[in-house]
Design a protein around this motif. Sequence first.
Motif, PDB file in Angstrom:
ATOM      1  N   PHE A  95      38.810  59.311  36.567  1.00 21.97           N
ATOM      2  CA  PHE A  95      37.892  59.388  37.698  1.00 21.97           C
ATOM      3  C   PHE A  95      36.742  58.408  37.468  1.00 21.97           C
ATOM      4  O   PHE A  95      36.109  58.418  36.400  1.00 21.97           O
ATOM      5  CB  PHE A  95      37.327  60.812  37.838  1.00 21.97           C
ATOM      6  CG  PHE A  95      38.319  61.806  38.354  1.00 21.97           C
ATOM      7  CD1 PHE A  95      38.320  62.175  39.693  1.00 21.97           C
ATOM      8  CD2 PHE A  95      39.265  62.384  37.507  1.00 21.97           C
ATOM      9  CE1 PHE A  95      39.237  63.103  40.181  1.00 21.97           C
ATOM     10  CE2 PHE A  95      40.178  63.304  37.981  1.00 21.97           C
ATOM     11  CZ  PHE A  95      40.170  63.666  39.320  1.00 21.97           C
ATOM     12  N   VAL A  96      36.468  57.569  38.458  1.00 20.01           N
ATOM     13  CA  VAL A  96      35.424  56.550  38.312  1.00 20.01           C
ATOM     14  C   VAL A  96      34.628  56.453  39.616  1.00 20.01           C
ATOM     15  O   VAL A  96      35.070  56.909  40.667  1.00 20.01           O
ATOM     16  CB  VAL A  96      36.009  55.160  37.975  1.00 20.01           C
ATOM     17  CG1 VAL A  96      36.779  55.183  36.678  1.00 20.01           C
ATOM     18  CG2 VAL A  96      36.880  54.638  39.124  1.00 20.01           C
ATOM     19  N   THR A  97      33.475  55.825  39.530  1.00 21.64           N
ATOM     20  CA  THR A  97      32.697  55.493  40.721  1.00 21.64           C
ATOM     21  C   THR A  97      33.159  54.139  41.260  1.00 21.64           C
ATOM     22  O   THR A  97      33.798  53.353  40.542  1.00 21.64           O
ATOM     23  CB  THR A  97      31.204  55.438  40.383  1.00 21.64           C
ATOM     24  OG1 THR A  97      31.026  54.572  39.257  1.00 21.64           O
ATOM     25  CG2 THR A  97      30.668  56.814  40.052  1.00 21.64           C
ATOM     26  N   LEU A 102      35.268  48.393  40.904  1.00 21.12           N
ATOM     27  CA  LEU A 102      35.149  46.983  41.265  1.00 21.12           C
ATOM     28  C   LEU A 102      35.047  46.101  40.022  1.00 21.12           C
ATOM     29  O   LEU A 102      35.625  45.003  39.983  1.00 21.12           O
ATOM     30  CB  LEU A 102      33.938  46.775  42.181  1.00 21.12           C
ATOM     31  CG  LEU A 102      34.112  47.241  43.626  1.00 21.12           C
ATOM     32  CD1 LEU A 102      32.776  47.260  44.357  1.00 21.12           C
ATOM     33  CD2 LEU A 102      35.112  46.346  44.367  1.00 21.12           C
ATOM     34  N   ASN A 103      34.318  46.546  39.015  1.00 13.01           N
ATOM     35  CA  ASN A 103      34.231  45.779  37.768  1.00 13.01           C
ATOM     36  C   ASN A 103      35.582  45.679  37.080  1.00 13.01           C
ATOM     37  O   ASN A 103      35.983  44.613  36.612  1.00 13.01           O
ATOM     38  CB  ASN A 103      33.201  46.421  36.830  1.00 13.01           C
ATOM     39  CG  ASN A 103      31.796  45.876  37.044  1.00 13.01           C
ATOM     40  OD1 ASN A 103      31.492  44.747  36.687  1.00 13.01           O
ATOM     41  ND2 ASN A 103      30.943  46.683  37.656  1.00 13.01           N
ATOM     42  N   TRP A 104      36.305  46.794  37.011  1.00 13.78           N
ATOM     43  CA  TRP A 104      37.634  46.768  36.386  1.00 13.78           C
ATOM     44  C   TRP A 104      38.601  45.905  37.199  1.00 13.78           C
ATOM     45  O   TRP A 104      39.452  45.220  36.627  1.00 13.78           O
ATOM     46  CB  TRP A 104      38.173  48.189  36.256  1.00 13.78           C
ATOM     47  CG  TRP A 104      37.477  49.017  35.203  1.00 13.78           C
ATOM     48  CD1 TRP A 104      36.441  48.620  34.405  1.00 13.78           C
ATOM     49  CD2 TRP A 104      37.772  50.370  34.849  1.00 13.78           C
ATOM     50  NE1 TRP A 104      36.060  49.645  33.574  1.00 13.78           N
ATOM     51  CE2 TRP A 104      36.870  50.738  33.824  1.00 13.78           C
ATOM     52  CE3 TRP A 104      38.690  51.313  35.278  1.00 13.78           C
ATOM     53  CZ2 TRP A 104      36.871  52.003  33.231  1.00 13.78           C
ATOM     54  CZ3 TRP A 104      38.705  52.577  34.697  1.00 13.78           C
ATOM     55  CH2 TRP A 104      37.815  52.922  33.679  1.00 13.78           C
ATOM     56  N   LEU A 105      38.458  45.932  38.510  1.00 12.85           N
ATOM     57  CA  LEU A 105      39.321  45.101  39.354  1.00 12.85           C
ATOM     58  C   LEU A 105      39.075  43.623  39.070  1.00 12.85           C
ATOM     59  O   LEU A 105      40.015  42.822  38.987  1.00 12.85           O
ATOM     60  CB  LEU A 105      39.061  45.422  40.829  1.00 12.85           C
ATOM     61  CG  LEU A 105      39.872  44.622  41.854  1.00 12.85           C
ATOM     62  CD1 LEU A 105      41.361  44.916  41.717  1.00 12.85           C
ATOM     63  CD2 LEU A 105      39.404  44.942  43.270  1.00 12.85           C
ATOM     64  N   ALA A 106      37.796  43.247  38.927  1.00 11.40           N
ATOM     65  CA  ALA A 106      37.470  41.848  38.637  1.00 11.40           C
ATOM     66  C   ALA A 106      37.956  41.437  37.259  1.00 11.40           C
ATOM     67  O   ALA A 106      38.357  40.291  37.042  1.00 11.40           O
ATOM     68  CB  ALA A 106      35.960  41.638  38.744  1.00 11.40           C
ATOM     69  N   GLU A 107      37.937  42.369  36.292  1.00 11.37           N
ATOM     70  CA  GLU A 107      38.312  42.046  34.917  1.00 11.37           C
ATOM     71  C   GLU A 107      39.824  41.996  34.718  1.00 11.37           C
ATOM     72  O   GLU A 107      40.350  41.088  34.074  1.00 11.37           O
ATOM     73  CB  GLU A 107      37.707  43.087  33.966  1.00 11.37           C
ATOM     74  CG  GLU A 107      36.187  43.026  33.860  1.00 11.37           C
ATOM     75  CD  GLU A 107      35.615  44.226  33.126  1.00 11.37           C
ATOM     76  OE1 GLU A 107      36.425  45.088  32.677  1.00 11.37           O
ATOM     77  OE2 GLU A 107      34.384  44.311  32.994  1.00 11.37           O
TER      78      GLU A 107
END
Length: 780
Positions: A95-97, A102-107
């Motif tokens: 579970f994430v905010t 968005l940060n994980w998607l960019a990484e």
Amino acid sequence: MRFSELPIDTLRDDFERALDAGHVVVTAATGTGKSTRLPLWAARSGRVLVVEPRRVAAVSLALRIAEESGERAGERIGYAVRLDTRHGPETEICFVTPGIALNWLAESGLSQFATVVLDEFHERRWDTDLLLALLQARGQHRLVLTSATVDGERLASFLHGHHLEAPGQGHPVTVHHLAEGPREMPASKDLAARMAAAVQRALQETDGDVLAFLPGRGEIRATAQQLDGIDADVVPLHGSASIREQERALRSGGRRRAVLATNVAETSLTVPGVTAVVDSGLERRTAQRNGRTVLTLQPIARANADQRRGRAGRTQPGVCLRLWGSQAPLQAAAPPETQREDLADLVLAAAVSDTPVMTLTFPDPPRAQSLERAERALTAMGALDAAGQATALGRRLFALPVDTQFAALILAMPDQDTAGFMADLAAGLHAGPALATVTGDPDDRERLQKMLRRRCDATLRVAALRGLDLPGVTVGRRARDEALALAEHLREQLGLPAVPGDLDPGIIEQALAAAAGSAPVMAFVRREKRREALGNGHGELFPGRESLFGEADEAAMVFDDLSVPGRGTRQTITVATCMAPIPLKTLIDQGLAEVDIDNPTLRKGQLLCTQTWRYAGRALRTEELEPSGAEARRAATELILQGRLLKPAGRRLKDDVQAWEIYQALNALNEPAPEPRQWLQERLTALGVEDAQDLELLSAEDLRFPGIPEWERERFDERYPRHWSLRDLELAIHYDVARKRITAEQVGGSARKPPERWQLPAWPGWRIYFRKASREVEIR
């Protein structure tokens, strides 16, 4: 482990078949179990990322599912929110905010997850709308959208997926409207007193807990004070509530409770034991107004009102008390954030994910003007290149867990000490006003000012974060812990030293000066006549009531403000909530002021001018100087044209240029006449004029305009004079060659009648008019 049955369980087989086939939209009322069951069912096909709009929901849901599964959070079930993570390589459901997602998607493109669940999608935050657009464009994940109110069929059509609707859970809820008139809208007047009276009524009419919906923490505090002494526990619940307060709200049993909540309890969290809902009908919502994001107190939509009502009937018949009329014209649903907020963070997040926002498709398209404004701002700060791609700076800005503009401020600081101050300030602002509350006592304020060495809201917040002893200031413990943790995280990311335990006035002054240079839009100066207002050349604002900004302060960096609606339908009032005074000299030193050099004069052969530095229409400094170079030439030009230097060069130049313009038109030549001022400056440059001494070497003949050939000039002036004098009349003559029309304009003399035709030059073939003021007559 066996779980208790929930209404959503009847959808399991249909959900698993639909998910095998593609994307799924699940419409289910709050409390049916969608947030806990769907991630577990989706995990049979691979790892699942669950995106929750709020931190408190992400953490509480992960802890709850882990507990019900007989596990510890961080193993199979985990979570990641800002400054708090519990997950690892074995985590199957995380579970994430939205910010973390968005940060994980960019990484990594979220390549480790097979399914992404966007829970509570009906809240329509910009970040969840962006996640949906990005994930759909990539086409690498199965998507699950859950919603309690949004049109599921429309979303399923947008995704080309399946729509499932869970059977509702709940018992009948009796609704009472407490307003005097049937069409009376929700209102803020006497809200705390009215809410407290309704809560006490609800406690009398039911035997369970009461859930009261209020727009914000201030209203929650005021209502709690009104309820002091009642025979029930008063429990606040909002996004910044402490873990202990959250646990009190989310666990029933024992003494009855009156839970005072923001809309965090509307859909994101389930408060158990509730048999009565008291609804103020209000929420704080952003909106675009005159190009600004304005925070407004707004009536909720009907869909939200229905959600709140349903909280009262989860376990038994309940009661809902509404503080508005039964026929109040509430809107059907609130517009999404993409259509009512500044979109700089959205545009940067898309660019960092290597997908320009203009290429994305959204369920509800963002406003084109907002996107263009955001792109211009990000390009100006160097976060985007000309093609709209994220630059290295833009990626660094996105990685910092603060507002993009503040991230840019931190990175713009000249050294580690000033960067540390700005990082601490960003963290302090993120914690909100609860970090430091100043008493209204004048003596306390004076002691605080002496301690801080300045009347500065920014310094106060940093001092509170750093744990300094502040006279007359109440420091919120939870807010301070949150701010300190964020400051430490920022400093670690940026390789800065640890948070110090003191304040260095020199570092603060350097940081504020650097901030003015890198973010001039934040620099404001008092109006000269309306001293209660400050401007920056683009907008106007007013110091907040709690600000330390003093009457003697003339300029400030404004690091935080709040825009609210003013009178009428278009007025917006902006209130500065974090101000840091700066000297007027800083605006000049940082190159923010415009420089005007005017009022040229000759004094005992010396060429002098007045140099004025102006910012936002206010004169900051005025000095008399002896100009040189281009400024000397501009000053000399004005004096020459005024007839105060090198007579009669100025008067003759203007006449020569006017004659040349007429000559060109008569002869159909294609050499436009120059503007006298520009020609004269260029001529002085060609003559090498650098200062007053050079002017002494010139004569009026050096400034002759080479227009009409000399051999034609005398005859031309006789036929086409620009001025004509009679005994009691001075005329300026204007020629309209294209229309063969001449206008003789009275510029002097006492004559009251137009001249006779015989008193003027011949001008054969021209029509002649006389003009006096606004009256014009033809002379025949």
